[in-house]
Design an enzyme around this catalytic site. Structure first.
Site, mmCIF file in Angstrom:
data_model
loop_
_atom_site.group_PDB
_atom_site.id
_atom_site.type_symbol
_atom_site.label_atom_id
_atom_site.label_comp_id
_atom_site.label_asym_id
_atom_site.label_seq_id
_atom_site.Cartn_x
_atom_site.Cartn_y
_atom_site.Cartn_z
ATOM 1 N N LYS A 88 0.862 -1.189 0.000
ATOM 2 C CA LYS A 88 0.000 0.000 0.000
ATOM 3 C C LYS A 88 0.886 1.221 0.000
ATOM 4 O O LYS A 88 2.003 1.196 0.511
ATOM 5 C CB LYS A 88 -0.878 0.010 1.249
ATOM 6 C CG LYS A 88 -2.055 0.929 1.156
ATOM 7 C CD LYS A 88 -3.142 0.284 0.323
ATOM 8 C CE LYS A 88 -4.468 0.931 0.474
ATOM 9 N NZ LYS A 88 -5.535 0.005 0.100
HETATM 10 N N1 GLU Z 1 -7.263 0.183 -3.187
HETATM 11 C C1 GLU Z 1 -8.051 -0.979 -3.435
HETATM 12 C C2 GLU Z 1 -8.092 -1.851 -2.200
HETATM 13 O O1 GLU Z 1 -7.872 -1.393 -1.104
HETATM 14 C C3 GLU Z 1 -7.622 -1.718 -4.681
HETATM 15 C C4 GLU Z 1 -6.238 -2.255 -4.670
HETATM 16 C C5 GLU Z 1 -5.765 -2.790 -5.998
HETATM 17 O O2 GLU Z 1 -6.538 -2.867 -6.944
HETATM 18 O O3 GLU Z 1 -4.579 -3.112 -6.081
HETATM 19 O O4 GLU Z 1 -8.400 -3.001 -2.267
#
Ligand code: GLU
Length: 426
Positions: free
Chosen positions: A112
């Protein structure tokens, strides 16, 4: 063993997920050595980078990318732009991504990122320069087979297009076309997938439909409330409208609105994209946060930030189901109260996994130079998320725990097997 990181600053999402991790690990008696590995993140990158403002002055921003685990595939997870982004928050969110990928059976690990910034205070030009400088600062810490960003809170396909362009500019021209899967959630014209935009909301609604089926509950006419009307919340609204469900209250950073007759999901979405929030929407009454949380409804979809349902306010919540579109909206003490109140909770790492599932489809399409029809994307998303739904449900029933702990058990058990099979080098 305690979770290994000391929390700096206010209690947050990180502490919440550490509690769930410990609980699930205790229940399955997770091998203590594997527990040590999974409790730590692998890499934590913090960058401070200068950006030229429209005024000509320079501001220095802090950005983060945390890579938790890549035992099952490249690190994967969104990038958020928010003033509350800090190392604890990004760590927690990276860890959640690992569990999410395992539960849904996609070959990714967890990562993240984020920039500590309130994007509403900056022009488009400034946001573009912030994004490009952040991408440049991350350098080879991201990559199509290594760590793949995507949209998250306050980021969107445009921001992904800037990340893509900046990343590609930094590699050999001959390699560029082979690297478009460095980021997912791109605009469709730039290599994005059909259905990625709505994917998280679509996944939430698939889970709600399955819950309704399991509980013989009629969604037609059912009343629901949504917290956060960004990408996830607004898509939930649009899709629930097709079921004839009634959106009776919406809350976001600007305020909360309520109309027992129902708020038109498309109309409020158009209003929010024009004005930036639900405040002053003339076709509903303004209410305060406490009133919003205590509304008598069938379903509550938190689709904003973490730590919203706590031991303080969980006793007031008056719904049958909470379908978590956001990451980490419920604190463990809140969960316990919801359980006592017999409110079902479909936890974030299952309920909002539609986004990363379709990110995986986008990544595959890019790698194979394919372009899938929307129907194909939706059918495959449905299968993956509903398979995960059943796995989590059965595990929770087997261990007599709530679905969140059930979901953690699914993730930790699979990773335990993987580490045991492979061993630790050397
Ligand atoms: N930000 C989204 C989540 O928390 C998508 C993450 C992604 O597609 O890599 O799942």
């Amino acid at each position: 063993m305690k979770y290994p990181y000391e929390v700096i600053g206010k209690p947050n999402l990180y502490e919440n997920i550490a509690k769930c991790f410990n609980k699930a690990a205790d229940i399955i008696k997770l091998d203590p050595n594997i527990r040590k590995i999974l409790a730590k993140t692998t890499n934590e990158i913090i960058v401070n980078f200068p950006v030229k403002m429209d005024s000509g002055s320079i501001e220095v921003f802090t950005g983060y990318r945390v890579q938790h685990n890549n035992a099952l595939g490249p690190y994967k997870g969104g990038i958020r732009y928010h003033p509350d982004v800090d190392i604890n928050a990004v760590r927690a969110l990276a860890i959640l991504m690992t569990w999410k990928s395992v539960i849904t059976g996609i070959p990714f690990g967890g990562g993240k990122g984020g920039v500590q910034v309130d994007p509403s205070k900056y022009s488009m030009g400034e946001l573009e320069r912030i994004t490009r400088r952040f991408t440049y600062a991350l350098g080879q810490n991201i990559g199509p087979e290594y760590d793949i960003p995507a949209p998250d809170v306050n980021t969107n396909s445009q921001i992904m297009a800037w990340i893509l362009d900046t990343y590609l500019s930094g590699i050999q021209p001959q390699e560029r076309n082979r690297n478009v899967h460095v980021v997912t959630g791109k605009p469709v014209e730039s290599g994005g997938s059909l259905g990625r935009d709505k994917a998280t909301g679509q996944g939430v609604v698939y889970c709600i439909e399955q819950w309704a089926k399991d509980n013989k509950f009629n969604l037609n006419g059912a009343a629901y409330i949504v917290q956060g009307y960004g990408n996830v919340g607004s898509w939930v609204g649009k899709l629930m409208k097709q079921h004839g469900s009634r959106l009776i209250a919406v809350e976001d950073v600007t305020g909360a609105i309520y109309s027992p007759k129902g708020i038109d999901a498309d109309d409020i979405a158009a209003y929010v994209s024009k004005t930036g929030g639900v405040r002053n929407y003339s076709k509903a009454d303004e209410i305060d946060h406490d009133k919003f949380l205590s509304i008598d409804a069938d379903i509550f979809v938190p689709a904003a930030l973490g730590n919203q349902i706590t031991k303080e306010n969980a006793p007031d919540i008056n719904v049958k189901l909470i379908a978590e579109g956001a990451n980490g909206p419920t604190a463990p003490e809140g969960d316990e109260i919801l359980r006592q109140k017999k409110i079902d909770v479909i936890p974030d790492i299952l309920c909002n996994s539609g986004g990363v599932i379709v990110s995986y489809f986008e990544w595959l399409q890019n790698k194979r130079s394919e372009f899938w029809e929307l129907e194909e994307v939706d059918t495959k998303l449905y299968k993956k998320i509903i398979d995960a739904y059943h796995k989590v449900k059965e595990t929770a029933e087997k261990y007599k725990v709530n679905w969140r702990i059930g979901a953690y058990i699914v993730a930790l058990s699979r990773l335990e097997v993987v580490y045991k099979e492979r061993g630790i080098f050397p």
